[in-house]
Design a protein around this motif. Structure first.
Motif: not given
Length: 220
Positions: A113-141
């Motif tokens: 679980f602790f090792k997978m935590k890093t995958t989940i963190v990076y994957g979540l950030f990639a997924g959230v930012l990617g979802l914003g891009l699909l909506r034509g938005q930069s949630w990073l901003a």
């Protein structure tokens, strides 16, 4: 007949700005932000050959180091919030995920679980930012715009690059923890992944300097 302004009426307060954040020594900030992962690394090296029996259950050194990492991270986040008056949204999300996966690691006595935590963190950030891009938005901003004013085109480009970076690191973490030893994973997760992410962010921002807005560029 118009009402004349009352002299005892307090002037309207302007909304809080990022400039209102209390400043702290940059060295102290780095200690608070980097201290927990470095402490986990040291604790793991010190305890990796040990086994601890608690409540009739045997825990190896990795589990004990992970168990100590969670409250230490929360403590340093609390100190940082107390000193500066704020926490970034990234810090808050990371803190929640660390508590969840750190707790699962100890509860099930399983380092996966602790090792997978890093995958989940990076994957979540990639997924959230990617979802914003699909909506034509930069949630990073939305997350970093208060720290670094930038034109919308620049934010979109930076978001695409960081989405790619987080996605690559998520996949890399899965490969590392599934194919390499725990020793190798701890070293790569503590030093290599953060360094790669920092360099990728730094190179990306440098290449997008023409989009960074100064006070002269903003409308009056």
């Amino acid at each position: 007949m118009t009402d004349e302004p009352r002299p005892d009426r307090a002037p309207a307060r302007s909304p809080p700005r990022i400039d209102d954040e209390r400043r702290i020594n940059p060295v102290l900030r780095q200690v608070l932000e980097l201290g927990p992962p470095l402490a986990f690394f040291v604790a793991y090296l010190w305890l990796r050959e040990e086994t601890f029996t608690i409540g009739g259950t045997d825990y190896d050194g990795f589990i004990i180091a992970a168990a100590g990492f969670v409250p230490l991270l929360l403590l340093t986040m609390g100190i940082l919030w107390k000193l500066t008056g704020r926490l970034s949204r990234l810090q808050a999300v990371t803190g929640v995920l660390v508590v969840v996966f750190g707790g699962l690691t100890v509860w099930f006595n399983d380092e996966t679980f602790f090792k997978m935590k890093t995958t989940i963190v990076y994957g979540l950030f990639a997924g959230v930012l990617g979802l914003g891009l699909l909506r034509g938005q930069s949630w990073l901003a939305w997350v970093l715009g208060e720290f670094m004013p930038m034109a919308q085109e620049g934010w979109m480009k930076l978001t695409r690059r960081l989405t790619l970076g987080f996605g690559v690191l998520a996949v890399a973490n899965e490969i590392v923890w599934r194919t390499m030893s725990t020793d190798a994973w701890v070293k790569i997760e503590t030093f290599v992944f953060p360094l790669v992410l920092f360099l990728w962010l730094w190179v990306s921002i440098i290449s997008l300097q023409k989009y960074v807005e100064t006070d002269d560029d903003r409308p009056a």
